[in-house]
Design an enzyme around this catalytic site. Structure first.
Site, PDB file in Angstrom:
ATOM      1  CG  HIS A  67      -0.017   5.556 -11.228  1.00  0.00           C
ATOM      2  ND1 HIS A  67       0.541   4.935 -10.134  1.00  0.00           N
ATOM      3  CD2 HIS A  67      -1.120   6.192 -10.756  1.00  0.00           C
ATOM      4  CE1 HIS A  67      -0.188   5.171  -9.054  1.00  0.00           C
ATOM      5  NE2 HIS A  67      -1.206   5.942  -9.408  1.00  0.00           N
ATOM      6  CD  GLU A 145       3.578   2.706  -5.544  1.00  0.00           C
ATOM      7  OE1 GLU A 145       2.450   3.211  -5.580  1.00  0.00           O
ATOM      8  OE2 GLU A 145       3.907   1.724  -6.239  1.00  0.00           O
ATOM      9  CB  SER A 149       1.242  -4.735   4.301  1.00  0.00           C
ATOM     10  OG  SER A 149       0.911  -5.967   3.679  1.00  0.00           O
ATOM     11  CG  HIS A 183       0.237   1.552  -3.065  1.00  0.00           C
ATOM     12  ND1 HIS A 183      -0.694   0.680  -2.571  1.00  0.00           N
ATOM     13  CD2 HIS A 183      -0.215   1.914  -4.284  1.00  0.00           C
ATOM     14  CE1 HIS A 183      -1.645   0.520  -3.488  1.00  0.00           C
ATOM     15  NE2 HIS A 183      -1.360   1.254  -4.532  1.00  0.00           N
ATOM     16  CD  GLU A 213      -7.822   4.088  -5.454  1.00  0.00           C
ATOM     17  OE1 GLU A 213      -6.819   3.673  -4.842  1.00  0.00           O
ATOM     18  OE2 GLU A 213      -7.874   4.216  -6.681  1.00  0.00           O
ATOM     19  CG  ASP A 311      -5.044   7.397 -10.551  1.00  0.00           C
ATOM     20  OD1 ASP A 311      -3.859   7.264 -10.246  1.00  0.00           O
ATOM     21  OD2 ASP A 311      -5.967   6.870  -9.905  1.00  0.00           O
TER      22      ASP A 311
END
Ligand code: MCF
Ligand code: FE
Length: 407
Positions: A67, A145, A149, A183, A213, A311
């Site tokens: 990222h 990305e 929700s 995501h 994760e 990452d």
């Protein structure tokens, strides 16, 4: 056509051939790999770069998950558990992202090249990293990305996402491909996941998603409980997760190049599903240690290939693949460190290319000519040890070739 030669060529072909006193002929692609004598006799008139004693040529490394927009983080974000990290990201992300804009990201991209990375899977949350990515000769799959929700936001979010993808795709070129990043299963509504995956299927785009994760994520997805409940109630007025892990994975059927990042909390059934999707796992060993104090159980992966990602600097202190590979050697207690080193370098080349859907990662005729040249500090006594010593002793590389060009 050009030639480069070195004391050793690590091909990463299916037999893992190592050529002592080897040479590579290439233009944009690798044309032929062989012994120095054979190649020089067959291609006598090519421009030739000859590396000195104790040199090694190998495919450029592929950092399959990074990222760049979070590159400004050094001492700001909270580590130790995922919930604290997430809250700190929400609190400081605007400040961090503002600080990271172009000059800083450009600097990080330069460092990536110096530390042997020739290809990245760049997760872009806002496209603030687009300009810097376009300026760099590094190969990238630029993953736009999608996140959100809430059911009543899907139309707006999808429209924004389509505009971002379209904008990025204007720049499609040999070293710039666009992909889709979802995501995570907790932060993207399944209807939105379905819409973006339809785009991936129609246009044959690579797709990636964070998956299981943290313990908090697992508890929320499976039981609608734990600290995520507090988070979702407070921020989004939501009391239930929008999909279970397996339901989420089932949405990916018929997508071609899939990678799931982390998967440290995935169980047997979820891993079986990942295997049946022919997906790759992006393994980010440092990030998992920092944010969730866990490590991926490599034995449980069965035949699922794993690739290596640093990452972002949001969960790591370095974006160097060699630093990350050394972290892998220290964090995983594999019995045979010599054999494991070879597995890790395969993950950082061959498997990274699979994760991103690219024709890279091997020095073999027809593959893209992305090559790094490094120097070992002394001669190798036992050739089997070469992969381990490459990981242990490389901080910076000596030469970088991308798509046949020295950079
Ligand atoms: O991979 C790490 C940890 N897991 C999830 N997300 C991120 C990571 N580093 C940066 N991120 C980004 C992510 O892409 O942070 C945001 C997303 O845009 C977190 S969600 C509020
Ligand atoms: Fe990530």
């Amino acid at each position: 056509m050009k030639i480069i030669s070195a004391s050793y060529v690590l091909t990463f072909d299916t037999d893992f051939s190592i050529i002592k006193d080897g040479a590579i002929v290439f233009d944009e692609k690798v044309i032929e790999v062989g012994s120095f004598d054979y190649i020089l006799e067959k291609y006598p008139d090519c421009e030739h770069t000859k590396l000195n004693e104790n040199s090694v040529l190998m495919p450029g490394l592929i950092n399959s998950h990074i990222h760049l927009e979070f590159s400004a983080n050094k001492t700001t974000l909270k580590y130790a558990n995922f919930y604290s990290w997430l809250n700190s990201v929400i609190r400081y992300r605007e400040k961090l992202i503002e600080k990271a804009k172009t000059p800083l990201i450009e600097l990080e991209l330069k460092k990536l090249l110096k530390t042997g990375t020739t290809t990245i899977g760049a997760i872009s949350s806002y496209s603030f990293d687009l300009e810097a990515c376009l300026k760099s000769p590094i190969n990238k799959v630029f993953f736009c990305e999608v996140i959100g929700s809430k059911a009543d936001m899907i139309d707006t979010l999808f429209a924004d996402f389509k505009a971002r993808i379209k904008d990025a795709q204007k720049h499609t070129s040999k070293n710039f491909k666009v992909g889709i990043a979802i995501h995570s299963p907790y932060s993207v509504h399944p209807f939105l996941v379905r819409e973006v995956l339809n785009i991936a299927k129609e246009q044959d785009l690579a797709v990636t998603s964070h998956f299981l994760e943290s313990k908090e994520e697992k508890e929320w997805l499976n039981k609608d409980e734990g600290s995520f409940l507090e988070f979702f109630k407070n921020f989004l007025n939501q009391e239930k997760a929008t999909s279970k892990p397996l339901e989420f994975l089932n949405l990916f059927k018929q997508v071609k190049n899939i990678s799931f990042t982390h998967c440290v909390e995935a169980d047997f059934e979820e891993l079986e599903k990942i295997k049946s999707l022919n997906a790759t796992i992006n393994h980010c060993v440092t990030s998992n240690r920092f944010l969730n104090n866990s490590r991926l159980n490599l034995e449980s992966l069965d035949e699922i290939p794993f690739s290596i990602g640093t990452d972002g600097l949001s969960s790591n202190n370095s974006l160097s693949m060699f630093d990350e590979l050394r972290a892998c050697l220290s964090i995983h207690y594999e019995k045979d460190i010599v054999k494991f080193s070879k597995t890790l370098l395969k993950s950082a080349t061959v498997n990274g290319a699979k994760a991103l859907g690219l024709n890279k990662g091997r020095l073999e005729s027809g593959f893209d000519a992305d090559i790094i040249g490094i120097y070992l500090p002394d001669n190798i006594e036992d050739i089997e040890d070469i992969y381990m010593h490459v990981i242990l002793h490389t901080k910076y590389v000596n030469s970088v070739i991308i798509g046949g060009k020295f950079v």
